[in-house]
Design an enzyme around this catalytic site. Structure first.
Site, PDB file in Angstrom:
ATOM      1  N   GLU A 169       7.260 -45.005  35.111  1.00  0.00           N
ATOM      2  CA  GLU A 169       6.648 -43.878  35.820  1.00  0.00           C
ATOM      3  C   GLU A 169       5.199 -43.589  35.442  1.00  0.00           C
ATOM      4  O   GLU A 169       4.855 -42.459  35.106  1.00  0.00           O
ATOM      5  CB  GLU A 169       7.499 -42.613  35.600  1.00  0.00           C
ATOM      6  CG  GLU A 169       8.930 -42.778  36.066  1.00  0.00           C
ATOM      7  CD  GLU A 169       9.758 -41.505  35.915  1.00  0.00           C
ATOM      8  OE1 GLU A 169       9.270 -40.533  35.325  1.00  0.00           O
ATOM      9  OE2 GLU A 169      10.899 -41.500  36.400  1.00  0.00           O
ATOM     10  N   GLU A 277      17.920 -47.689  39.197  1.00  0.00           N
ATOM     11  CA  GLU A 277      18.564 -46.404  38.862  1.00  0.00           C
ATOM     12  C   GLU A 277      19.147 -45.762  40.128  1.00  0.00           C
ATOM     13  O   GLU A 277      18.880 -44.592  40.426  1.00  0.00           O
ATOM     14  CB  GLU A 277      17.549 -45.450  38.227  1.00  0.00           C
ATOM     15  CG  GLU A 277      16.814 -46.018  37.037  1.00  0.00           C
ATOM     16  CD  GLU A 277      15.871 -45.018  36.364  1.00  0.00           C
ATOM     17  OE1 GLU A 277      15.999 -43.804  36.609  1.00  0.00           O
ATOM     18  OE2 GLU A 277      15.000 -45.470  35.603  1.00  0.00           O
TER      19      GLU A 277
HETATM   20  C1  GLA Z   1      14.138 -41.245  35.294  1.00  0.00           C
HETATM   21  C2  GLA Z   1      14.237 -42.153  34.087  1.00  0.00           C
HETATM   22  C3  GLA Z   1      15.660 -42.349  33.633  1.00  0.00           C
HETATM   23  C4  GLA Z   1      16.424 -41.044  33.602  1.00  0.00           C
HETATM   24  C5  GLA Z   1      16.321 -40.373  34.932  1.00  0.00           C
HETATM   25  C6  GLA Z   1      17.075 -39.081  34.908  1.00  0.00           C
HETATM   26  O1  GLA Z   1      14.475 -41.879  36.443  1.00  0.00           O
HETATM   27  O2  GLA Z   1      13.668 -43.403  34.317  1.00  0.00           O
HETATM   28  O3  GLA Z   1      15.664 -42.874  32.351  1.00  0.00           O
HETATM   29  O4  GLA Z   1      15.930 -40.216  32.605  1.00  0.00           O
HETATM   30  O5  GLA Z   1      14.966 -40.118  35.205  1.00  0.00           O
HETATM   31  O6  GLA Z   1      18.310 -39.230  34.348  1.00  0.00           O
END
Ligand code: GLA
Length: 389
Positions: A169, A277
Site C-alpha cells: 500500500e 486478499e
Molecule cells: C490490508 C492489509 C492486510 C490486512 C487488511 C485488513 O489489506 O494488507 O494485511 O491488514 O488490510 O485485515
C-alpha cells in the site's frame, strides 16, 4: 458456454452425491478405525491447480477452520504476525514467537507459506511513527531501519518463506494528483523507500519471489500510479516479480470488467498478477474509514446476523463473475488468496464497524460451503477439457 457451465455444475453435484453416498457406505462399514472424511466438497486448490494456486490469509487456526485450510489451500499468507508492527511492537525487541508458530503450523500442513509484509508505511510500529512525528528520525535513518528490518526478517525466514509482499500500500488513492499514499514513511522518504525495500529484499533473498501489493488497482487512476512505480523500480534495477491486487471488494464493485482490465494492463507491463486478499463485503464501503479506528456498531444500522437470501444470491454472482475473469486470464495469474477462512473469522466483522457481522467469504460461520463456493467451483469445472469431464 452456458451449457458447458451447466454441465460443469452438474458434474460437481454428481460428484458430491457420490461423495455423500460413499460417505454413508464407509460410515456403515467402518468400525472404530479413523477414516479420512469422505463426505467433503471438492478441494478448491485441487480444482484450480492447473490454473493458479489457492490460499487463505490467516493466523494459526484449529478444528474445522484448520480443516478448511488443509483441504482447500495450497498456499497460506501470514495474516498479521510477520508485519513490522507485530514483530517490533516495542523498540529494540523482536517478537518472533507468533511468526515462528505460524510458519511451523503452515509447514506442518504441507502448505507454501507467504510472507506479508516487509514494509507497510501506513502501519509501521506505533513507537517508530511517533519518533518520526517528533522529528527524531530523518530519511536516512528511516531507510537504514528499514534495510536492517528486511535483512533481519529474511535472514531468519528467507530459506523457508520464498514468496514475500515486500511493500504494501504505497500508492495514493483517489482522483487527485498525489502519487504516494499520505503516510509518514512516504512523506519522509518518497518513493526511495519502495525502491530501497526491493533492493534490500533482493539482496537478502536473491531467489525469493517478491511482490508489490496494493488495493484499488482496478481503478485506472491508481493503476496509472502503479505503472509509474513499476517503471521506477525497473529503472533502479529493483523489479518486483509480480503485483498483488488485494481484492477487498463489495457486492457493488468493482465491476468484473475493471478487474479484467487491471489483469490485462498489469500483465502487458510485464508482470503476473496475484489476487492476495480477496473478500466481498456485503455492506458498502464507508468513506474515509481508517484501519486504525473501527467505528462502533451503534454508529450505523446493526447489520445482518444471517445473510438474507437476496444478498446471498448477489454474493454468489459476484464471486462467479470475478472467478470467470480469473479463469479466462489464468495464464496471467499466479495465486488467488482469500482474506481469512470463513465468515466467523473475517476481519470485516470488526472493521470498519466493530461488531457488525459480515459474510464476505465462501464458507459460513459453521465452516460450511455457501452457494458462492459452488459458483467458484463451477468456474473451475467449466474450462476442463471435455475429455476429462
Ligand atoms: C490490508 C492489509 C492486510 C490486512 C487488511 C485488513 O489489506 O494488507 O494485511 O491488514 O488490510 O485485515
Amino acid at each position: 458456454m452456458s451449457l458447458m457451465r451447466f454441465a460443469g455444475t452438474g458434474l460437481i453435484r454428481s460428484r458430491l452425491r457420490l461423495c455423500l453416498f460413499t460417505g454413508l457406505v464407509c460410515t456403515a462399514l467402518a468400525s472404530t478405525a479413523a477414516l479420512p472424511p469422505v463426505n467433503q466438497p471438492p478441494s478448491l486448490h485441487e480444482s484450480f491447480a492447473s490454473r493458479f494456486a489457492i490460499g487463505f490469509g490467516t493466523e494459526v487456526t484449529s478444528g474445522a477452520r484448520m480443516d478448511l485450510v488443509h483441504r482447500h489451500a495450497s498456499i497460506v499468507t501470514c495474516e498479521n504476525s510477520l508485519k513490522p508492527g507485530a514483530l517490533r511492537a516495542e523498540p529494540d525487541v523482536w517478537n518472533w514467537e507468533k511468526a515462528d508458530a505460524w510458519l511451523a503450523w503452515t509447514e506442518s500442513l504441507g502448505k507454501t507459506p507467504i510472507g506479508h509484509t516487509l514494509v507497510w508505511g501506513y502501519m509501521q510500529p506505533k513507537w517508530l511513527l511517533e519518533r518520526i512525528a517528533a522529528g527524531k528520525m530523518d530519511a536516512t535513518s528511516v531507510l537504514r531501519w528499514q534495510d536492517d528490518h528486511i535483512r533481519t526478517v529474511l535472514a531468519r525466514y528467507g530459506e523457508r518463506i520464498r514468496i514475500w509482499d515486500v511493500v504494501n500500500e504505497a500508492l495514493a488513492d483517489g482522483p487527485d494528483d498525489a502519487y504516494l499514499r499520505n503516510d509518514p514513511w512516504a512523506n519522509l522518504c518518497g518513493e526511495a523507500y519502495v525502491i530501497e525495500a526491493f533492493r534490500s529484499a533482493r539482496a537478502a533473498a536473491p531467489r525469493a519471489h517478491l511482490r508489490y501489493n496494493d488495493y484499488n488497482l482496478e481503478q485506472p487512476a491508481k493503476r496509472a500510479r502503479l505503472l509509474r512505480l513499476l517503471k521506477q523500480l525497473e529503472a533502479a534495477g529493483c523489479r518486483p516479480d509480480s503485483v498483488g491486487i488485494q481484492g477487498h471488494w463489495t457486492l457493488k464493485g468493482p465491476p468484473a470488467s475493471e478487474v479484467e482490465a487491471a489483469i490485462i494492463e498489469i500483465n502487458a507491463a510485464g508482470y503476473s498478477v496475484d489476487f492476495t486478499e480477496i473478500d466481498v463485503s456485503i455492506y458498502a464501503w464507508i468513506a474515509g474509514a481508517n484501519l486504525q479506528e473501527p467505528r462502533n456498531e451503534t454508529a450505523t444500522p446493526p447489520g445482518y446476523q444471517t445473510l438474507p437470501d437476496e444478498l446471498q444470491a448477489q454474493l454468489t454472482e459476484r464471486y462467479r463473475e470475478v472467478f470467470r475473469v480469473f479463469v479466462k486470464h489464468a495464464d496471467k495469474i499466479g495465486r488467488v488468496t482469500f482474506w481469512n477462512v470463513d465468515d466467523g473469522s473475517t476481519w470485516l466483522n470488526v472493521w470498519p464497524v466493530r461488531g457488525r457481522p459480515n459474510h464476505p467469504l465462501l464458507f459460513d460461520r459453521q465452516q460450511q460451503p455457501k452457494p458462492a463456493f459452488w459458483a467458484v467451483l463451477g468456474e473451475a469445472e467449466t474450462c476442463l477439457p471435455t475429455t476429462t469431464r
